[in-house]
Design a protein around this motif. Structure first.
Motif, PDB file in Angstrom:
ATOM      1  N   HIS A  91     -19.271 -17.591  -8.964  1.00  0.00           N
ATOM      2  CA  HIS A  91     -20.309 -18.152  -9.845  1.00  0.00           C
ATOM      3  C   HIS A  91     -19.950 -19.585 -10.243  1.00  0.00           C
ATOM      4  O   HIS A  91     -20.732 -20.508 -10.083  1.00  0.00           O
ATOM      5  CB  HIS A  91     -20.466 -17.316 -11.126  1.00  0.00           C
ATOM      6  CG  HIS A  91     -20.930 -15.906 -10.881  1.00  0.00           C
ATOM      7  ND1 HIS A  91     -20.891 -14.940 -11.847  1.00  0.00           N
ATOM      8  CD2 HIS A  91     -21.445 -15.310  -9.776  1.00  0.00           C
ATOM      9  CE1 HIS A  91     -21.363 -13.808 -11.354  1.00  0.00           C
ATOM     10  NE2 HIS A  91     -21.697 -14.014 -10.092  1.00  0.00           N
ATOM     11  N   TYR A  92     -18.755 -19.750 -10.807  1.00  0.00           N
ATOM     12  CA  TYR A  92     -18.474 -21.077 -11.397  1.00  0.00           C
ATOM     13  C   TYR A  92     -18.318 -22.147 -10.333  1.00  0.00           C
ATOM     14  O   TYR A  92     -18.586 -23.319 -10.600  1.00  0.00           O
ATOM     15  CB  TYR A  92     -17.308 -21.010 -12.386  1.00  0.00           C
ATOM     16  CG  TYR A  92     -15.912 -21.095 -11.842  1.00  0.00           C
ATOM     17  CD1 TYR A  92     -15.367 -22.294 -11.392  1.00  0.00           C
ATOM     18  CD2 TYR A  92     -15.098 -19.968 -11.819  1.00  0.00           C
ATOM     19  CE1 TYR A  92     -14.075 -22.364 -10.920  1.00  0.00           C
ATOM     20  CE2 TYR A  92     -13.803 -20.025 -11.354  1.00  0.00           C
ATOM     21  CZ  TYR A  92     -13.295 -21.221 -10.905  1.00  0.00           C
ATOM     22  OH  TYR A  92     -12.018 -21.282 -10.430  1.00  0.00           O
ATOM     23  N   LYS A  93     -17.894 -21.753  -9.114  1.00  0.00           N
ATOM     24  CA  LYS A  93     -17.792 -22.774  -8.050  1.00  0.00           C
ATOM     25  C   LYS A  93     -19.185 -23.310  -7.702  1.00  0.00           C
ATOM     26  O   LYS A  93     -19.357 -24.506  -7.484  1.00  0.00           O
ATOM     27  CB  LYS A  93     -17.095 -22.193  -6.821  1.00  0.00           C
ATOM     28  CG  LYS A  93     -15.592 -22.055  -7.070  1.00  0.00           C
ATOM     29  CD  LYS A  93     -14.878 -21.290  -5.988  1.00  0.00           C
ATOM     30  CE  LYS A  93     -13.432 -21.044  -6.438  1.00  0.00           C
ATOM     31  NZ  LYS A  93     -12.823 -19.929  -5.713  1.00  0.00           N
ATOM     32  N   ASN A  94     -20.183 -22.437  -7.659  1.00  0.00           N
ATOM     33  CA  ASN A  94     -21.556 -22.917  -7.423  1.00  0.00           C
ATOM     34  C   ASN A  94     -22.062 -23.755  -8.591  1.00  0.00           C
ATOM     35  O   ASN A  94     -22.703 -24.786  -8.393  1.00  0.00           O
ATOM     36  CB  ASN A  94     -22.500 -21.735  -7.174  1.00  0.00           C
ATOM     37  CG  ASN A  94     -22.481 -21.285  -5.727  1.00  0.00           C
ATOM     38  OD1 ASN A  94     -23.054 -21.935  -4.854  1.00  0.00           O
ATOM     39  ND2 ASN A  94     -21.788 -20.192  -5.456  1.00  0.00           N
ATOM     40  N   HIS A  95     -21.777 -23.294  -9.811  1.00  0.00           N
ATOM     41  CA  HIS A  95     -22.237 -24.071 -10.970  1.00  0.00           C
ATOM     42  C   HIS A  95     -21.595 -25.447 -11.008  1.00  0.00           C
ATOM     43  O   HIS A  95     -22.241 -26.433 -11.378  1.00  0.00           O
ATOM     44  CB  HIS A  95     -21.961 -23.304 -12.275  1.00  0.00           C
ATOM     45  CG  HIS A  95     -22.967 -22.237 -12.544  1.00  0.00           C
ATOM     46  ND1 HIS A  95     -24.196 -22.496 -13.122  1.00  0.00           N
ATOM     47  CD2 HIS A  95     -22.949 -20.910 -12.279  1.00  0.00           C
ATOM     48  CE1 HIS A  95     -24.877 -21.368 -13.218  1.00  0.00           C
ATOM     49  NE2 HIS A  95     -24.144 -20.385 -12.713  1.00  0.00           N
ATOM     50  N   ALA A  96     -20.310 -25.537 -10.630  1.00  0.00           N
ATOM     51  CA  ALA A  96     -19.638 -26.844 -10.643  1.00  0.00           C
ATOM     52  C   ALA A  96     -20.358 -27.815  -9.712  1.00  0.00           C
ATOM     53  O   ALA A  96     -20.530 -29.001 -10.039  1.00  0.00           O
ATOM     54  CB  ALA A  96     -18.174 -26.683 -10.245  1.00  0.00           C
ATOM     55  N   LEU A  97     -20.799 -27.326  -8.555  1.00  0.00           N
ATOM     56  CA  LEU A  97     -21.549 -28.184  -7.620  1.00  0.00           C
ATOM     57  C   LEU A  97     -22.909 -28.557  -8.205  1.00  0.00           C
ATOM     58  O   LEU A  97     -23.325 -29.719  -8.172  1.00  0.00           O
ATOM     59  CB  LEU A  97     -21.747 -27.454  -6.283  1.00  0.00           C
ATOM     60  CG  LEU A  97     -20.482 -27.231  -5.451  1.00  0.00           C
ATOM     61  CD1 LEU A  97     -20.793 -26.360  -4.244  1.00  0.00           C
ATOM     62  CD2 LEU A  97     -19.902 -28.573  -5.008  1.00  0.00           C
TER      63      LEU A  97
END
Ligand SMILES: [Fe+2]
Ligand SMILES: [Fe+2]
Length: 265
Positions: A76-82
């Motif tokens: 989740h957070y890797k996608n949100h960071a992008l």
């Protein structure tokens, strides 16, 4: 066998973030973007908490759920960071720097909580966040907020993320019950966690509204009323996320993203 599936997905965020619409629409949208901006700090904190909890958990099935929960949150957070890069890029440099400063303050809080707070404090924070998010996700799913074709910035990131929040809704609750199990502490600790978390979402949303020169209105849709109703139900002594009947859209979303994922286990 865990009922939680880890789906490794990377969404493209090619479109510029559009922030038009009326004041009520903006009153929904800016907190949603604020929520996204917190994810690369909140979700790693949840993962650190769950890794610490794993040292104390004696139930092998719960331990496997916890490992899968942590893997889902990491994707989740890797996608949100992008996605967050495109959110900040929507604003001028000074606003983007102010957003980053709020994000850094939140990260500092979470690093400090991991370093200095008890496992009980961190576990109830996780449960307070998860129960609130699941209530919002269920109301969104019941009102078609995650239907394909939604024009919310970030696109299907939200449908995938919220469907998985619903899928792993029992984990933080079960960890809390297994390791702490105090209803009064769940109430007090959850409200304290939600207040802490939402104060940052509010600061981020206000910074974006200020930069846009807008005054977003509090949304009063049937979906928001259901969010509130479901949120209040989490404070019942009989609250049990495993017993929640899922809106029919949820299994369909989980199947859709399992089919799209690079890796499913
Ligand atoms: Fe998540
Ligand atoms: Fe979660």
């Amino acid at each position: 066998m865990s009922a939680i599936t880890v789906r490794k997905i990377r969404f493209p965020f090619d479109d510029a973030v559009r922030l038009d619409g009326d004041d009520e629409h903006l009153g929904t949208l800016l907190p949603v973007l604020g929520l996204s901006l917190t994810m690369p700090y909140l979700e790693p904190y949840l993962i650190r908490t769950m890794n610490a909890a794993l040292q104390e958990i004696t139930d092998p099935a719960l331990a496997e759920d916890v490992r899968r929960f942590a893997q889902q949150e990491a994707h989740h957070y890797k996608n949100h960071a992008l996605f967050n890069e495109t959110v900040r890029a929507r604003f001028d440099d000074a606003t983007a720097a102010r957003l980053r400063a709020i994000e850094a303050a939140l990260d500092d809080d979470y690093q400090r909580f991991t370093r200095t707070k008890s496992l009980r404090f961190n576990v109830v924070y996780a449960e307070g966040f998860e129960a609130m998010t699941c209530a919002g996700a269920l109301a969104g799913a019941a009102h078609g907020a995650f239907a394909p074709g939604s024009d919310v910035p970030g696109g299907e990131l939200w449908a995938w993320h919220m469907a998985e929040e619903i899928e792993h809704r029992t984990v933080a609750f079960d960890v809390f019950e297994h390791l702490v199990g105090s209803y009064p502490y769940r109430l007090v600790g959850s409200v304290r966690a939600q207040w802490h978390y939402l104060s940052y979402v509010d600061r981020l949303a206000k910074e974006m509204a200020r930069a846009l020169g807008r005054r977003p209105a509090r949304p009063r849709t049937p979906m928001h009323r259901e969010m509130l109703r479901r949120y209040l139900q989490t404070f019942s002594p009989r609250y049990d996320p495993a017993a929640i009947e899922l809106p029919p859209a949820v299994p369909a979303l989980l199947a859709r993203y399992a089919a799209m994922a690079e890796l499913v286990r």
